[in-house]
Design a protein around this motif. Structure first.
Motif, mmCIF file in Angstrom:
data_model
loop_
_atom_site.group_PDB
_atom_site.id
_atom_site.type_symbol
_atom_site.label_atom_id
_atom_site.label_comp_id
_atom_site.label_asym_id
_atom_site.label_seq_id
_atom_site.Cartn_x
_atom_site.Cartn_y
_atom_site.Cartn_z
ATOM 1 N N ASN A 114 1.073 -1.249 0.008
ATOM 2 C CA ASN A 114 0.014 0.057 -0.057
ATOM 3 C C ASN A 114 0.889 1.248 -0.028
ATOM 4 O O ASN A 114 2.123 1.180 0.204
ATOM 5 C CB ASN A 114 -1.057 -0.085 1.222
ATOM 6 C CG ASN A 114 -0.343 0.214 2.442
ATOM 7 O OD1 ASN A 114 0.376 1.133 3.040
ATOM 8 N ND2 ASN A 114 -0.055 -1.007 3.210
ATOM 9 N N GLY A 115 0.328 2.313 -0.158
ATOM 10 C CA GLY A 115 0.975 3.558 -0.513
ATOM 11 C C GLY A 115 1.691 3.931 0.890
ATOM 12 O O GLY A 115 3.009 4.171 0.763
ATOM 13 N N SER A 116 0.956 4.040 2.032
ATOM 14 C CA SER A 116 1.709 4.279 3.305
ATOM 15 C C SER A 116 3.222 3.469 3.433
ATOM 16 O O SER A 116 3.931 4.232 3.829
ATOM 17 C CB SER A 116 0.905 4.480 4.268
ATOM 18 O OG SER A 116 -0.449 5.067 4.160
ATOM 19 N N SER A 117 2.934 2.349 3.352
ATOM 20 C CA SER A 117 3.877 1.445 3.641
ATOM 21 C C SER A 117 5.435 1.865 2.581
ATOM 22 O O SER A 117 6.475 1.510 2.887
ATOM 23 C CB SER A 117 3.683 -0.106 3.145
ATOM 24 O OG SER A 117 2.560 -0.548 4.248
ATOM 25 N N ALA A 118 4.973 2.315 1.442
ATOM 26 C CA ALA A 118 5.997 2.648 0.392
ATOM 27 C C ALA A 118 6.725 3.831 1.166
ATOM 28 O O ALA A 118 7.706 3.777 1.039
ATOM 29 C CB ALA A 118 5.384 2.900 -0.838
ATOM 30 N N VAL A 119 5.961 4.652 1.539
ATOM 31 C CA VAL A 119 6.551 5.980 2.017
ATOM 32 C C VAL A 119 7.465 5.569 3.293
ATOM 33 O O VAL A 119 8.620 6.227 3.380
ATOM 34 C CB VAL A 119 5.348 7.124 2.615
ATOM 35 C CG1 VAL A 119 6.090 8.049 3.329
ATOM 36 C CG2 VAL A 119 4.624 7.542 1.215
ATOM 37 N N GLU A 120 6.984 4.634 4.379
ATOM 38 C CA GLU A 120 7.581 4.454 5.359
ATOM 39 C C GLU A 120 8.897 3.455 4.842
ATOM 40 O O GLU A 120 9.960 3.842 5.532
ATOM 41 C CB GLU A 120 6.958 3.141 6.070
ATOM 42 C CG GLU A 120 5.598 3.521 6.767
ATOM 43 C CD GLU A 120 5.662 4.498 7.966
ATOM 44 O OE1 GLU A 120 6.755 4.480 8.423
ATOM 45 O OE2 GLU A 120 4.735 5.095 8.223
ATOM 46 N N SER A 147 1.323 19.086 2.833
ATOM 47 C CA SER A 147 1.606 17.718 2.284
ATOM 48 C C SER A 147 0.809 16.339 2.775
ATOM 49 O O SER A 147 0.422 16.631 3.921
ATOM 50 C CB SER A 147 3.077 17.229 2.009
ATOM 51 O OG SER A 147 3.421 17.256 3.426
ATOM 52 N N TYR A 148 0.694 15.210 2.098
ATOM 53 C CA TYR A 148 0.087 14.243 2.560
ATOM 54 C C TYR A 148 0.774 12.993 2.047
ATOM 55 O O TYR A 148 1.006 12.795 0.975
ATOM 56 C CB TYR A 148 -1.485 14.036 2.045
ATOM 57 C CG TYR A 148 -1.997 12.927 2.533
ATOM 58 C CD1 TYR A 148 -2.620 12.771 3.772
ATOM 59 C CD2 TYR A 148 -2.035 11.565 1.835
ATOM 60 C CE1 TYR A 148 -3.540 11.461 4.090
ATOM 61 C CE2 TYR A 148 -2.706 10.404 2.316
ATOM 62 C CZ TYR A 148 -3.537 10.449 3.417
ATOM 63 O OH TYR A 148 -4.124 9.366 3.780
ATOM 64 N N HIS A 149 0.944 12.085 3.026
ATOM 65 C CA HIS A 149 1.680 11.044 2.439
ATOM 66 C C HIS A 149 1.168 9.742 3.072
ATOM 67 O O HIS A 149 1.901 8.620 3.157
ATOM 68 C CB HIS A 149 3.315 11.148 3.035
ATOM 69 C CG HIS A 149 3.954 12.198 2.288
ATOM 70 N ND1 HIS A 149 4.233 12.190 0.870
ATOM 71 C CD2 HIS A 149 4.255 13.498 2.716
ATOM 72 C CE1 HIS A 149 4.849 13.414 0.483
ATOM 73 N NE2 HIS A 149 4.833 14.156 1.375
ATOM 74 N N GLY A 150 0.029 9.686 3.820
ATOM 75 C CA GLY A 150 -0.564 8.625 4.310
ATOM 76 C C GLY A 150 -0.894 8.268 5.644
ATOM 77 O O GLY A 150 -0.764 9.407 6.368
ATOM 78 N N GLU A 151 -1.124 7.365 6.175
ATOM 79 C CA GLU A 151 -1.840 7.357 7.476
ATOM 80 C C GLU A 151 -1.152 6.551 8.562
ATOM 81 O O GLU A 151 -1.202 6.593 9.872
ATOM 82 C CB GLU A 151 -3.315 6.830 7.528
ATOM 83 C CG GLU A 151 -4.245 7.462 6.580
ATOM 84 C CD GLU A 151 -4.725 8.835 6.954
ATOM 85 O OE1 GLU A 151 -4.167 9.061 8.240
ATOM 86 O OE2 GLU A 151 -5.261 9.795 6.280
ATOM 87 N N VAL A 219 8.166 15.156 -1.025
ATOM 88 C CA VAL A 219 7.297 15.882 -1.679
ATOM 89 C C VAL A 219 6.286 15.107 -2.505
ATOM 90 O O VAL A 219 6.680 13.996 -2.970
ATOM 91 C CB VAL A 219 7.901 16.980 -2.778
ATOM 92 C CG1 VAL A 219 8.668 17.982 -1.916
ATOM 93 C CG2 VAL A 219 8.678 16.319 -3.691
ATOM 94 N N GLU A 220 5.022 15.668 -2.912
ATOM 95 C CA GLU A 220 4.036 15.215 -3.810
ATOM 96 C C GLU A 220 4.318 16.028 -5.060
ATOM 97 O O GLU A 220 3.937 17.242 -4.998
ATOM 98 C CB GLU A 220 2.870 15.181 -3.374
ATOM 99 C CG GLU A 220 2.393 14.513 -2.046
ATOM 100 C CD GLU A 220 1.257 15.084 -1.367
ATOM 101 O OE1 GLU A 220 0.095 14.900 -1.877
ATOM 102 O OE2 GLU A 220 1.359 15.981 -0.718
ATOM 103 N N PRO A 221 5.102 15.462 -6.088
ATOM 104 C CA PRO A 221 5.240 16.068 -7.255
ATOM 105 C C PRO A 221 3.938 16.894 -7.969
ATOM 106 O O PRO A 221 2.969 15.957 -8.016
ATOM 107 C CB PRO A 221 6.148 15.312 -8.182
ATOM 108 C CG PRO A 221 6.502 14.413 -7.577
ATOM 109 C CD PRO A 221 5.452 14.168 -6.219
HETATM 110 C C1 LIG Z 1 -3.207 7.845 -1.137
HETATM 111 C C2 LIG Z 1 -1.824 8.480 -0.688
HETATM 112 C C3 LIG Z 1 -0.837 7.765 0.194
HETATM 113 C C4 LIG Z 1 -1.196 6.640 0.826
HETATM 114 O O1 LIG Z 1 -1.551 5.528 0.230
HETATM 115 P P1 LIG Z 1 -2.491 4.284 0.862
HETATM 116 O O2 LIG Z 1 -2.437 3.249 -0.088
HETATM 117 O O3 LIG Z 1 -3.587 5.060 1.049
HETATM 118 O O4 LIG Z 1 -1.727 3.984 2.161
HETATM 119 C C5 LIG Z 1 0.498 8.278 0.247
HETATM 120 N N1 LIG Z 1 0.916 9.367 -0.565
HETATM 121 C C6 LIG Z 1 -0.108 9.945 -1.466
HETATM 122 C C7 LIG Z 1 0.492 11.104 -2.304
HETATM 123 C C8 LIG Z 1 -1.388 9.330 -1.574
HETATM 124 O O5 LIG Z 1 -2.161 10.034 -2.202
#
Ligand SMILES: *Cc1c(COP(=O)(O)O)cnc(C)c1O
Length: 449
Positions: A114-120, A147-151, A219-221
């Motif tokens: 999932n995305g949050s794990s990728a950020v971690e 910014s937002y990078h997940g939960e 960053v979120e590009p």
């Molecule tokens: C959705 C999102 C995440 C988190 O991904 P999940 O799969 O919901 O954990 C991280 N970064 C950005 C920019 C996102 O939009």
């Protein structure tokens, strides 16, 4: 089975994501039976146009025949296998493809689910890279306002959307937050480019001051999606890449939402002609089919972990479903579609149709800004157009738009008072007209009284 019994069963046992469950006393939950292209259908045959790609994941429509076929074939061959010590064809081919299509210099692929794990993973890898080099003083991260990078806790810490973050503040690591390039705040008459350049001064200063203790800037590009779809000019990324190199700090590009064609190029970083040190991918990666994510990084980073086991430099991170075969196969089918069709060309046509359809919103007395980057269009609803005074959040005007649009068969899910469109790329121009007309009427309904 009808809608009502489905909802009753649901509310007895299910706790939904990102929801105040009490809302469902007045805002009905929508049970979906099936999907086809941009359309979702409930248990009684009512259809909804999925204008937000089911939380930005779906890019080639629901029940896409090509992706369906690929996943079905994989299912009869291998559903999943441990990726520690083992490998499989879908994981290898997908890694090869991702290395090929992502910006130059991203040569190694690490999977998660999932995305949050990728950020971690990107945060841990960056920190661990510097540690393996003996730079143990590098322990911090720089992030942008809004910014937002997940939960998950690490991802939440490097995010900056108060609504999601504030409650958990006592649990989160300290980060350095820099004022962002979000062009909503530019002076009237100032271009996105000029504003983005001007805003870089804060980043430059922060890097100059803290580079010794900083692992990476994340960053979120181009588009801060969860942060109300705020946008900025690619020049900010070009300057950031140059500065990160100069100060010896990694650049993490979180393309989880903007990757795979959303902003007009396959990856948003391409518009700034940069390669980050880490790129995080998820959401559109599998076409919205299965949970999968990937972090791509350089050989330089990889080599800093590559040593005799006894030296304890390995990256000992894993998830049970790392590199899941079904997910990898869905991703390969998705990338295949980009290579077989002129998706980006078609998106340019669709994006132009959206530009045209939202033109009239510019003059609406409660719209402060209409902004667009590729296949993302956002409309900033305000109480006062001239002062840009916001509606009190308690009034939940965006929720009224949501409810109105559902009644008309369109799934919009405003972020606060920002109405946005982020449809699957298989939407037609006719469906764009419908989606935007319903939003227009929803806004009329929401700003009454
Ligand atoms: C959705 C999102 C995440 C988190 O991904 P999940 O799969 O919901 O954990 C991280 N970064 C950005 C920019 C996102 O939009």
């Amino acid at each position: 089975m009808n809608n009502q019994t489905m909802v009753q069963r649901d509310l007895k046992v299910l706790w939904h994501p990102c929801s105040q469950m009490k809302d469902h006393e007045s805002v009905p939950l929508i049970p979906i039976k099936s999907g086809q292209g941009v359309w979702l259908e409930d248990f009684e045959g009512k259809r909804y146009l999925d204008a937000i790609s089911s939380w930005w994941v779906n890019i080639f429509g629901h029940a896409n025949p090509v992706i369906n076929q690929a996943v079905k074939q994989q299912l009869d061959t291998l559903e999943h296998v441990i990726l520690g010590g083992f490998t499989h064809e879908a994981a290898v081919t997908l890694a090869e493809k991702l290395v090929e299509i992502t910006p130059a210099g991203l040569d190694k692929c690490f999977y998660a689910d999932n995305g949050s794990s990728a950020v971690e993973i990107a945060l841990k890898m960056s920190f661990h890279y510097w540690r393996n080099l003996g730079k143990t003083q590098k322990t911090q991260f720089i992030t942008l306002e809004n910014s937002y990078h997940g939960e998950t806790l690490g991802a939440l810490a490097v995010g900056n959307v108060a609504l999601y973050k504030e409650t958990y503040a006592p649990l989160l690591m300290d980060v350095i937050t820099v004022p962002g390039p979000d062009c909503y705040h530019r002076e009237s008459g100032e271009t996105w480019q000029d504003y983005s350049i001007r805003r870089f001064a804060d980043m430059e200063q922060t890097l100059a001051k803290h580079a010794d203790s900083v692992c990476a800037v994340i960053v979120e590009p181009l588009v801060q999606c969860a942060g109300s779809m705020r946008m900025y000019h690619p020049v900010y990324l070009t300057m950031l890449r140059e500065a990160c190199d100069r100060y010896g700090v990694h650049l993490i590009a979180d393309e989880i939402a903007v990757g795979f064609g959303r902003t007009g190029t396959l990856f948003a970083c391409e518009q700034a002609a940069i390669s980050p040190d880490f790129i995080c991918l998820s959401k559109g990666l599998t076409g919205g089919y299965l949970p999968l994510s990937a972090v791509l990084t350089s050989d330089t980073v990889y080599r800093a972990f590559y040593d005799d086991y006894q030296n304890l430099t390995a990256f000992l991170h894993s998830h049970s479903y790392t590199g899941n075969a079904l997910g990898c196969r869905a991703a390969l089918a998705t990338i295949g579609l980009f290579q077989q069709q002129d998706v980006l060309g078609n998106n340019r046509r669709l994006a132009a149709a959206m530009t045209k359809a939202v033109e009239r919103f510019q003059d609406h007395p409660n719209v402060a800004e209409v902004r667009q980057t590729g296949m993302i269009v956002a409309i900033e609803l305000v109480k006062n157009k001239h002062t840009r005074e916001a509606y009190p959040w308690q009034q939940r005007r965006g929720l009224r738009v949501y409810q109105y649009a559902l009644g008309r068969g369109v799934l919009l899910r405003p972020l606060g008072n920002v109405i946005y469109f982020m449809p699957p790329y298989v939407i037609t121009e006719q469906e764009i007209t419908l989606m935007i007309e319903v939003a227009w009427q929803g806004i009329q309904y929401a700003v009454r009284d």
